[in-house]
Write a protein that holds these residues in place. Structure first.
Motif, PDB file in Angstrom:
ATOM      1  N   GLN A  30       0.906  -1.323   0.025  1.00 39.60           N
ATOM      2  CA  GLN A  30      -0.031   0.000  -0.039  1.00 39.60           C
ATOM      3  C   GLN A  30       0.921   1.157   0.133  1.00 39.60           C
ATOM      4  O   GLN A  30       0.404   2.264  -0.696  1.00 39.60           O
ATOM      5  N   THR A  31       1.919   1.259   0.660  1.00 41.71           N
ATOM      6  CA  THR A  31       2.868   2.301   0.808  1.00 41.71           C
ATOM      7  C   THR A  31       3.592   2.539  -0.500  1.00 41.71           C
ATOM      8  O   THR A  31       3.770   3.622  -0.771  1.00 41.71           O
ATOM      9  N   GLU A  34       1.722   4.138  -2.936  1.00 44.38           N
ATOM     10  CA  GLU A  34       1.713   5.820  -2.846  1.00 44.38           C
ATOM     11  C   GLU A  34       2.910   6.406  -3.426  1.00 44.38           C
ATOM     12  O   GLU A  34       2.772   7.657  -3.420  1.00 44.38           O
ATOM     13  N   ARG A  35       4.255   5.756  -3.488  1.00 45.21           N
ATOM     14  CA  ARG A  35       5.197   6.200  -3.791  1.00 45.21           C
ATOM     15  C   ARG A  35       5.590   6.201  -5.447  1.00 45.21           C
ATOM     16  O   ARG A  35       6.626   6.843  -5.796  1.00 45.21           O
ATOM     17  N   ALA A  58      -3.626   2.319  -7.049  1.00 40.58           N
ATOM     18  CA  ALA A  58      -2.938   3.778  -6.957  1.00 40.58           C
ATOM     19  C   ALA A  58      -3.972   4.619  -6.225  1.00 40.58           C
ATOM     20  O   ALA A  58      -5.017   4.682  -6.621  1.00 40.58           O
ATOM     21  N   PRO A  59      -3.451   5.206  -5.088  1.00 43.39           N
ATOM     22  CA  PRO A  59      -4.501   6.160  -4.502  1.00 43.39           C
ATOM     23  C   PRO A  59      -4.805   7.480  -5.415  1.00 43.39           C
ATOM     24  O   PRO A  59      -4.052   7.822  -6.024  1.00 43.39           O
ATOM     25  N   ARG A  63       1.201  11.951  -5.559  1.00 43.57           N
ATOM     26  CA  ARG A  63       2.182  10.858  -4.901  1.00 43.57           C
ATOM     27  C   ARG A  63       2.582  11.350  -3.567  1.00 43.57           C
ATOM     28  O   ARG A  63       2.700  12.379  -3.449  1.00 43.57           O
ATOM     29  N   ALA A  64       3.081  10.202  -2.646  1.00 44.20           N
ATOM     30  CA  ALA A  64       3.441  10.558  -1.363  1.00 44.20           C
ATOM     31  C   ALA A  64       4.955  10.742  -1.547  1.00 44.20           C
ATOM     32  O   ALA A  64       5.611  10.531  -2.592  1.00 44.20           O
ATOM     33  N   ARG A  74       5.086   4.924   7.698  1.00 43.56           N
ATOM     34  CA  ARG A  74       3.913   4.719   7.195  1.00 43.56           C
ATOM     35  C   ARG A  74       3.604   3.269   7.411  1.00 43.56           C
ATOM     36  O   ARG A  74       2.426   3.071   7.444  1.00 43.56           O
TER      37      ARG A  74
END
Length: 130
Positions: A30-31, A34-35, A58-59, A63-64, A74
């Protein structure tokens, strides 16, 4: 690689109980989603078991950002573990991902991570540093 085998490999590498290895695997994916770009997350998801690929959705939004410390924070938050366990688990997940996907796909993933992640990923033979 099927989901139970993936989690078993993470569990063995990190010396964590299987249930915790599964939780950390989900948190790391999940993290990662975000990247990296949405297309990279999709490319990676295609090569993973269905039980894991869904965590690479993809959220929405941007992007984080941040380096390895923010990433591990996270993961720790998502998995409800302390940062040291998150680091050991993240290293195990990345090592297992390296075995589970093609060399090219793993190289593409690593290329999208900030330089500070190099310490968490074993060198890829024949891969030049960014």
């Amino acid at each position: 690689m099927r989901f139970p085998r993936f989690v078993e490999a993470v569990s063995r590498r990190a010396e964590l109980p299987t249930e915790l290895a599964a939780t950390i695997s989900r948190a790391v994916l999940q993290t990662l989603a975000e990247r990296v770009t949405g297309s990279e997350a999709d490319d990676l998801a295609v090569q993973l078991p269905d039980e894991l690929s869904g965590y690479l959705a993809a959220p929405t939004g941007s992007r984080a950002t941040g380096g390895p410390v923010a990433f591990l924070g996270r993961v720790a938050e998502r998995a409800d573990v302390d940062p040291a366990v998150a680091e050991v688990g993240t290293r195990a997940v990345l090592a297992t991902l390296r075995e589970a996907v093609t060399v090219g796909e793993f190289q593409d993933l690593v290329a999208q991570l900030p330089k500070g992640f190099d310490a968490m990923v074993d060198p890829i033979p024949g891969y030049d540093d960014r």
